[in-house]
Design a protein around this motif. Structure first.
Motif, PDB file in Angstrom:
ATOM      1  N   UNK A  89       0.828  -1.205   0.000  1.00 43.90           N
ATOM      2  CA  UNK A  89       0.000   0.000   0.000  1.00 43.90           C
ATOM      3  C   UNK A  89       0.868   1.263   0.000  1.00 43.90           C
ATOM      4  N   UNK A  90       2.077   1.147  -0.563  1.00 50.93           N
ATOM      5  CA  UNK A  90       2.965   2.315  -0.649  1.00 50.93           C
ATOM      6  C   UNK A  90       3.286   2.658  -2.101  1.00 50.93           C
ATOM      7  N   UNK A  91       2.409   2.227  -3.001  1.00 53.71           N
ATOM      8  CA  UNK A  91       2.596   2.539  -4.413  1.00 53.71           C
ATOM      9  C   UNK A  91       2.415   4.025  -4.708  1.00 53.71           C
ATOM     10  N   UNK A  92       1.869   4.759  -3.734  1.00 54.09           N
ATOM     11  CA  UNK A  92       1.804   6.224  -3.864  1.00 54.09           C
ATOM     12  C   UNK A  92       3.152   6.861  -3.516  1.00 54.09           C
ATOM     13  N   UNK A  93       4.104   6.027  -3.086  1.00 54.14           N
ATOM     14  CA  UNK A  93       5.455   6.513  -2.817  1.00 54.14           C
ATOM     15  C   UNK A  93       6.406   5.967  -3.891  1.00 54.14           C
ATOM     16  N   UNK A  94       6.455   4.640  -4.009  1.00 59.43           N
ATOM     17  CA  UNK A  94       7.236   3.977  -5.070  1.00 59.43           C
ATOM     18  C   UNK A  94       6.440   2.784  -5.573  1.00 59.43           C
TER      19      UNK A  94
END
Lengths: 420, 420
Positions: free
Chosen positions: A40-45
């Motif tokens: 759930x960190x695809x908004x970061x990388x």
């Protein structure tokens, strides 16, 4: 209870039924996702598109090692900026010839602000958001440093709402399409109308919307836009960013990073700078080709599906997550700060909680990877291309378990270290 | 006569004997060189270090695909700018903490010029070379465009010699260590003394010297320097460039590309820009990590040998080439423009000839890859790390054969196409 079993309590769950019926389910196989992780960190990388592995092999061994210097032409390296720019443009509502992939977001913000100021030489105010991703503000300060006449006015500092800061002195409004912290989504077309009615230029930062929220740069009347490719576009760590300028501005477009790639005839080796005719004049120097080659795989992984379908699933995933965690949040004093209204949010859910840092660490230990932004913001990004409903349900149940059990109080999770 | 047999006419040649005795011969195995090619364009794009293949596999599959966002810390991605910067610094005579690997050469020229101007606020002239690689001049124009008080004065335009342009109005002198066309080498320490005696700041462009000519930035009193990593440093197409600032200037250093990577606390997400203490304040935005990862292999391929040994072999190779081609050049009206004196040249040999374009094409068809710069300049770069004496002899014999036979007149070779 293991992570894998969480979403399956009681046989086939509703989430699993929704996954089975999901018309975008096939996209998941285009990405490499580590075993046992709900990412759930695809908004970061964003994660690696599987095609990137073979593409890089080709770029390294065939194009560079064998083709050497002739690959600038023969492998199309020199043309990548525009070739990838046009394809990326299609994902954000930009017709061809208005987008190039190049440099970093920060460098592109610098170009865009200078270009906008040059389009409004009789005005001297840059309006931005106090809550902007900081680099946009830092760069705006840098622009102002080269132009002592320029003034910077911030939403949340100089006025409550950005609309109240835009007047006849405003040259440019630099605004984020989706807020990196809260996940709030701006109405681009409406704000553009207001900005234009007051005679200013709009620069949109699409870092948190490109690839996951429908963006209509041309249709929405945008002037300039910048964005990154390593979040929801999954083009690799620090992959080159992009910059857009509406073709109606091209003739008057100028920016001070006037390197040779922006020259009308870069290989004529003329002594004086003569800007290229179109969007190319927003280029500066030689681009990092190996990183650039991966942009192809990132775009290819989503460009054959409708953005509307990605958006519909993104909203369904974030709705589901909020529905599942909201009661537990309320019970423990945590707050979902991302707006509930579909028209008002991007593809992340942000939750404030005093001990958010520790909760995120406890979730990571369970394979649910979100991130944390000081002082108290947990961020969970939901990328419809590779996440399913069962993932969301499992993530929500892990969140609820961590909050309810209080396991986050364990010093394994409360101990801070340098975070990126 | 085949290319392979050229250097071997009459049994074991002198060149082969020199190769057998070459103390740097082992370096060749560290590079991938295409079969049947003698690569003399490493001054444009260096060949692939073999280690880059495995490094990229690690970066792609382990660091990005498996490690995901945590690799910014765990794989040291965020620290690469300085980690690689310090190692690169050792190759150009820079002590630690003064060099970062980042952005493109053009972007770094922009930062360096602004930083130099800020160090000399009471002066307003940029001095550069009319024969500079053009992007340096284009960027200087861009800097001047943001500062209407700035004047640009060029060697070869405003005066014959750069020394005559430097006076009490000169803020900064932007100068190439090795000329990209002629291969001429400047005496860095001597020019720095003159620049400093007149109160100005020196910015050195090391694109054509880093990795092949001994550079002593600290010892030679340099103020600022920039350079690329994809020529004699063999770090990959468009690999991130570098920028150096002597530590004595750090406290007063400022530049307008003030992105978040140059902030004192990039992950505190403060609203206002607060520059990092040291060389980091010359950073701007997020770097292209996959391209950056290859810089490691490029540096590793040469950093364990003495620069003096590389230089000695480089001079021997270029001496040999000039000795072998000079008589034929004289006969056909071609001129070696690269100075013969060791102290006055880098690692390339440039030859002017009206039909140079066709000659270079005819040589490429024979596997000898050099390049051409309009209107009449043939450039041959000699990288001591992967070229041997037999290569040079074979290249020279091919050159002599093409010139003598007149085969270059064939329309296969005279027909122009877009060249990079």
């Amino acid at each position: 209870m293991s992570l894998a079993s969480l979403g399956r309590a009681g046989g086939i769950s509703d989430a699993e039924r929704r996954d089975a019926a999901d018309p975008l389910r096939h996209l998941r196989a285009r990405f490499h996702l580590p075993e046992g992780t709900i990412y759930l960190a695809g908004n970061s990388l964003g994660p690696a598109p599987v095609a990137a592995f073979a593409d890089m092999e080709t770029a390294l061994r065939r194009e560079w090692a064998e083709g050497l210097v002739r690959s600038w032409n023969d492998a199309g390296w020199f043309a990548l900026v525009g070739f990838l720019g046009d394809r990326l443009g299609r994902l954000v509502g930009a017709g061809p010839g208005q987008t190039v992939v190049c440099d970093s977001v920060s460098v592109n913000v610098y170009k865009a602000l200078h270009a906008a100021l040059a389009l409004r030489p009789d005005r001297n105010v840059i309006v931005a958001e106090g809550g902007s991703f900081p680099t946009d503000l830092y760069v705006a300060e840098g622009v102002a440093a080269t132009r002592p006449d320029i003034e910077l006015k911030l939403e949340g500092v100089d006025a409550e709402k950005i609309e109240d800061l835009i007047d006849e002195r405003t040259a440019v409004v630099l605004v984020n399409h989706v807020d990196y912290k809260t996940g709030e989504l701006r109405d681009m077309a409406a704000l553009n109308r207001l900005i234009h009615a007051r005679g200013a230029i709009a620069v949109w930062d699409l870092c948190h919307s490109a690839g996951v929220v429908p963006v209509d740069l041309d249709g929405g009347g945008a002037d300039l836009a910048i964005g990154c490719t390593y979040k929801y576009l999954n083009c690799g760590p620090g992959a080159p960013a992009f910059i857009y300028a509406a073709s109606r501005h091209h003739e008057a477009l100028s920016q001070p990073l006037s390197g040779w790639w922006g020259h009308a005839a870069p290989f004529a080796f003329e002594r004086g700078y003569r800007p290229a005719g179109g969007i190319q004049r927003l280029l500066c120097g030689t681009q990092p080709i190996l990183s650039m080659r991966v942009v192809d795989a990132g775009l290819a992984a989503i460009e054959d599906v409708e953005m509307a379908a990605l958006r519909a699933k993104s909203l369904a995933l974030t709705d589901l997550f909020m529905d599942l965690v909201e009661p537990v949040c309320r019970l423990h004093g945590a707050s979902i700060v991302t707006p509930r209204a579909h028209a008002a949010r991007g593809s992340q859910v942000s939750i404030t909680f005093e001990h958010g840092f520790a909760v995120v660490q406890a979730l990571i230990a369970r394979g649910v990877v979100g991130d944390f932004r000081a002082p108290d913001m947990m961020r969970f990004g939901f990328a419809p291309a590779y996440l399913g409903y069962a993932d969301v349900q499992a993530a929500a149940e892990a969140f609820n378990e961590v909050m309810t059990s209080g396991i986050w109080r364990d010093e394994r999770f409360t101990k801070r270290r340098a975070v990126t």
